[in-house]
Motif scaffolding. Structure first.
Motif, PDB file in Angstrom:
ATOM      1  N   TYR A  40    -112.027  29.892  18.396  1.00 23.05           N
ATOM      2  CA  TYR A  40    -112.139  28.472  17.882  1.00 23.05           C
ATOM      3  C   TYR A  40    -110.944  27.798  18.361  1.00 23.05           C
ATOM      4  O   TYR A  40    -110.997  26.438  18.632  1.00 23.05           O
ATOM      5  N   LEU A  41    -109.874  28.323  18.505  1.00 18.18           N
ATOM      6  CA  LEU A  41    -108.572  27.815  19.064  1.00 18.18           C
ATOM      7  C   LEU A  41    -108.889  27.403  20.512  1.00 18.18           C
ATOM      8  O   LEU A  41    -108.257  26.311  21.081  1.00 18.18           O
ATOM      9  N   LEU A  42    -109.550  28.347  21.401  1.00 19.67           N
ATOM     10  CA  LEU A  42    -110.069  28.133  22.577  1.00 19.67           C
ATOM     11  C   LEU A  42    -110.615  26.836  22.781  1.00 19.67           C
ATOM     12  O   LEU A  42    -110.393  25.925  23.738  1.00 19.67           O
ATOM     13  N   LYS A  43    -111.455  26.535  21.966  1.00 21.36           N
ATOM     14  CA  LYS A  43    -112.509  25.240  21.688  1.00 21.36           C
ATOM     15  C   LYS A  43    -111.712  24.246  21.633  1.00 21.36           C
ATOM     16  O   LYS A  43    -111.616  23.014  22.109  1.00 21.36           O
ATOM     17  N   ALA A  44    -110.604  24.304  20.424  1.00 23.63           N
ATOM     18  CA  ALA A  44    -109.966  23.127  20.225  1.00 23.63           C
ATOM     19  C   ALA A  44    -108.982  22.892  21.415  1.00 23.63           C
ATOM     20  O   ALA A  44    -108.784  21.385  21.522  1.00 23.63           O
TER      21      ALA A  44
END
Length: 200
Positions: free
Chosen positions: A153-157
Motif C-alpha cells: 500500500y505504501l508503494l502505491k501511495a
C-alpha cells in the motif's frame, strides 16, 4: 482568485474572496472559498465562521462540509464533531471518495481500525488513484501486523504522490518502521520471494 489559490498565494487571494462575498452575499461557494483561504492561512476559527455562512446558504455544499470536518478533526482534535459533518456528505453523496477517505482516517485516529478499513476500501473503489487512501490502508495493515500488505500500500501511495509533502514524509517514515519490523519477522521471506518473482 482560484488561480492564486492554486498557486498557494492565499494572502493575495484573500481580498478578492472578500470582495466576491460582499458583491454576492448569498453565494455559498464564495463563503466556502473564503473559509478555505483562512484555513490555509492558519485562521481556523475565522474559517469555521465563513464555512457556517456557506452552509447557511447551501446546507448540502459538500466541500464546505468536508472542510468543516477536516478543521474539527485536524486542528480542533474534535473527532465526534468532524464525523457529524463527514456523515452529512455521505448522506448526500455515498460515493464521495474524499469524504470516505476522511472518515476512514478519522476512525483510525479513534482506534477503530476495522471500521476505518471498510471506509478506506470503499474510498479506493471510488478512486484508485488517491494516494492518501493507500496510506490509510497501509496504516490499517501495519496495525494488523500485516507488514507485507502495508508495504505494498505504501508503494502505491508513493507512486501516486509526486510531491515531497507531508504525506510523502509520513509514507517514508512508516516504510522505515515496516522494514525494521519485517527484518524481525517471518513475513520477510514471503515478501522477498514475491519481489524476486516480480523482478525475474
Amino acid at each position: 482568485m482560484i488561480e492564486l489559490c492554486n498557486k498557494g498565494e492565499f494572502i493575495k487571494a484573500l481580498p478578492l474572496a472578500k470582495e466576491l462575498v460582499n458583491q454576492y452575499p448569498s453565494n455559498s461557494e464564495y463563503y466556502r472559498i473564503l473559509g478555505q483561504i483562512n484555513s490555509e492561512l492558519g485562521n481556523q476559527d475565522e474559517a469555521i465562521n465563513f464555512l457556517i455562512d456557506a452552509l447557511k446558504w447551501n446546507p448540502k455544499n459538500s466541500w464546505a462540509l468536508v472542510m468543516m470536518g477536516n478543521i474539527f478533526s485536524r486542528f480542533k482534535k474534535d473527532v465526534e464533531t468532524a464525523m457529524i459533518y463527514y456523515n452529512e456528505v455521505i448522506k448526500n453523496n455515498p460515493n464521495d471518495y474524499l469524504t470516505l477517505n476522511n472518515i476512514g482516517a478519522t476512525l483510525l485516529q479513534l482506534g477503530n481500525t476495522s471500521e476505518a478499513k471498510n471506509y478506506l476500501i470503499k474510498a479506493s473503489e471510488q478512486n484508485d488513484k488517491y494516494p492518501n487512501t493507500y496510506f490509510g490502508l497501509a496504516v490499517v495493515s501495519f496495525n494488523e501486523n500485516n507488514y507485507s500488505d502495508s508495504f505494498d500500500y505504501l508503494l502505491k501511495a508513493l507512486q501516486l504522490n509526486p510531491l515531497k509533502d507531508e504525506l510523502y514524509n509520513n509514507s517514508i517514515g512508516l516504510l522505515k518502521q515496516i522494514v525494521s519490523n519485517l527484518a524481525q519477522s517471518n513475513q520477510i521471506i514471503d515478501l522477498v520471494n514475491t519481489y524476486i518473482g516480480y523482478l525475474e
